[in-house]
Motif scaffolding. Structure first.
Motif, PDB file in Angstrom:
ATOM      1  N   THR A  91       0.709  -1.048  -0.027  1.00 31.86           N
ATOM      2  CA  THR A  91       0.026   0.111  -0.126  1.00 31.86           C
ATOM      3  C   THR A  91       0.904   1.193  -0.036  1.00 31.86           C
ATOM      4  O   THR A  91       0.539   2.099  -0.617  1.00 31.86           O
ATOM      5  CB  THR A  91      -1.109  -0.125   1.360  1.00 31.86           C
ATOM      6  OG1 THR A  91      -1.771  -1.046   1.065  1.00 31.86           O
ATOM      7  CG2 THR A  91      -2.081   1.307   1.085  1.00 31.86           C
ATOM      8  N   MET A  92       1.905   1.317   0.764  1.00 35.10           N
ATOM      9  CA  MET A  92       2.788   2.403   0.951  1.00 35.10           C
ATOM     10  C   MET A  92       3.684   2.454  -0.585  1.00 35.10           C
ATOM     11  O   MET A  92       3.837   3.633  -0.824  1.00 35.10           O
ATOM     12  CB  MET A  92       3.851   2.160   2.204  1.00 35.10           C
ATOM     13  CG  MET A  92       4.570   3.546   2.416  1.00 35.10           C
ATOM     14  SD  MET A  92       3.362   4.777   3.250  1.00 35.10           S
ATOM     15  CE  MET A  92       3.337   3.899   4.817  1.00 35.10           C
ATOM     16  N   GLY A  93       3.694   1.299  -0.957  1.00 32.20           N
ATOM     17  CA  GLY A  93       4.627   1.428  -2.344  1.00 32.20           C
ATOM     18  C   GLY A  93       3.523   2.003  -3.327  1.00 32.20           C
ATOM     19  O   GLY A  93       4.257   2.701  -4.230  1.00 32.20           O
ATOM     20  N   ALA A  94       2.334   1.652  -3.337  1.00 33.97           N
ATOM     21  CA  ALA A  94       1.425   1.990  -4.448  1.00 33.97           C
ATOM     22  C   ALA A  94       1.091   3.672  -4.114  1.00 33.97           C
ATOM     23  O   ALA A  94       1.181   4.395  -5.116  1.00 33.97           O
ATOM     24  CB  ALA A  94       0.072   1.292  -4.514  1.00 33.97           C
ATOM     25  N   ILE A  95       1.001   3.965  -3.082  1.00 29.23           N
ATOM     26  CA  ILE A  95       0.728   5.449  -2.648  1.00 29.23           C
ATOM     27  C   ILE A  95       1.944   6.170  -3.069  1.00 29.23           C
ATOM     28  O   ILE A  95       1.860   7.225  -3.762  1.00 29.23           O
ATOM     29  CB  ILE A  95       0.220   5.704  -1.412  1.00 29.23           C
ATOM     30  CG1 ILE A  95      -1.018   5.090  -0.905  1.00 29.23           C
ATOM     31  CG2 ILE A  95       0.195   7.079  -0.928  1.00 29.23           C
ATOM     32  CD1 ILE A  95      -1.419   4.873   0.525  1.00 29.23           C
TER      33      ILE A  95
END
Length: 407
Positions: free
Chosen positions: A361-365
């Motif tokens: 999720t952090m990577g996507a954001i």
């Protein structure tokens, strides 16, 4: 070390799990060289194609969040087989799609299924091992599956050469079908069923709800600190993955056939660091190695920002710095994951889901924001990459009130 079966079984076990973990890197990296061609074929922008990576990361994270409690409640095998089935369906959907909207939808289906399956890897390891042994086994699995991100861009470039971009997703579907057959045939159920005494003094299975499982992890401050360390480190790597096609092929003019080589050297660096991690763990605790990896990663990120901002940095000088940055993942992720799941022996899939999905999720954001903010030059990419380990260090210190330790 906790061990419940014979050595030959363990070796096959690691290869099966490595094949499952490889599902994510293959789905993420195989189509990177095809992004410009996909944009042309679907009559859309390269930016919209790059967004499919962030869409996949979010879907992968959600799949893990849902798959974790299901695995702890119903078992590893069922969750893996259902997840692989969804991944196959999503891959076929993408291969038959004719618009960017259908591509986004297919990536969500593919990612959700992949997340459900892959989240069980760390849980299965934790079912059998604990402590340093868990970190070492995970590093061994990661080392084996490094062939996936190493070969994935070459696989994509090959299919692009002999066919079209859709054949890449047909390949992913076939890979998942083979994996489903092998895991169904050879993977045993490893889930540990927690028990409690009833009023009659008899032992009975205890099955907390998904909310109770996640709350048990979230309220554990030490586990939460390691979670953020892994999440921000992953965000730095996914920033590179998301923006590197535009920087390498757009800014530096690298061809689609050379890009896989420049991408693959990072995987080699990561594989080497994983091997070093296994040996270092003979003398140091996982949290100590993780902390050192964070600091080195931040130092390298800072060097990249200075190099790009103040010098006309050629690509042959940028690539080695990125290799070192990505390589530090070998010291952060495996040790962070093993430490967190070690806190929750009967809740390992949920804990693994939370840590891994937080990273995706952090990577996507962060990766998506970097892609939106990028002007095509490498400065935005390296600046965001450098920021990620710093945020990981600061958030961990804030949560713990001190540097990460195993004490």
């Amino acid at each position: 070390m906790k061990e419940t079966s014979s050595a030959p079984y363990i070796r096959g076990f690691a290869w099966l799990l490595a094949g499952l973990v490889a599902l994510g890197p293959l789905a993420i990296d195989a189509y990177l060289p095809a992004m410009p061609v996909m944009a042309t074929d679907l009559a859309t922008s390269l930016h919209n194609i790059e967004i499919t990576l962030s869409v996949f990361l979010i879907g992968f994270a959600v799949g893990q969040l849902i798959g974790g409690p299901i695995s702890d409640h119903f078992g590893r095998r069922l969750t893996i087989l259902v997840g692989l089935s969804l991944f196959i369906f999503g891959s076929v959907f993408i291969a038959l799609g004719s618009s960017i909207e259908l591509l986004w939808l297919g990536r969500v289906l593919q990612a959700f299924g992949g997340g459900m399956g892959v989240v069980n890897t760390m849980a299965v390891v934790r079912d059998r091992y604990s402590g340093k042994a868990s970190a070492k086994i995970l590093s061994q699995i990661v080392t084996i599956m490094m062939a996936a991100p190493l070969l994935a861009p070459f696989i994509g470039a090959f299919f692009l050469l002999v066919s079209d971009w859709r054949s890449i997703f047909w390949f992913l579907a076939v890979y998942a079908i083979v994996l489903l057959f092998l895991l169904r045939r050879f993977l045993p159920e490893t889930r540990v069923i927690p028990t409690m005494q009833n009023t009659a003094g008899q032992l009975q299975a205890r099955k907390p709800s998904a909310i109770q499982r996640y709350w048990a992890v979230l309220k554990h401050r030490r586990a939460l600190g390691f979670l953020f360390a892994v999440a921000f480190s992953n965000a730095g790597m996914f920033t590179f993955i998301t923006t590197s096609p535009g920087v390498y092929m757009g800014y530096y003019g690298v061809s689609a056939s050379v890009y896989p080589i420049l991408f693959a050297v990072n995987v080699i660096a990561l594989s080497i660091c994983n091997q070093i991690n296994i040996r270092v763990l003979r003398h140091f605790e996982p949290a100590q190695v993780l902390r050192a990896g964070q600091r080195i990663q931040f130092a390298i990120g800072t060097l990249m920002v200075i190099s790009v901002a103040f010098f006309a940095l050629p690509i042959y000088l940028l690539v080695p710095q990125i290799m070192l940055f990505v390589g530090m993942q070998g010291f952060v992720v495996a040790n962070g994951m093993s430490t967190v799941t070690d806190f929750f022996p009967a809740n390992s899939a949920t804990a693994s889901a939370l840590v891994s999905s937080s990273g995706f999720t952090m990577g996507a954001i962060v990766g998506g924001l970097a892609a939106l903010a990028s002007d095509g030059s490498p400065l935005t990419m390296v600046a965001v990459m450098a920021m990620c380990p710093l945020l990981g260090i600061l958030s961990s210190r804030l949560i713990h009130g001190k540097t990460l330790t195993n004490e």
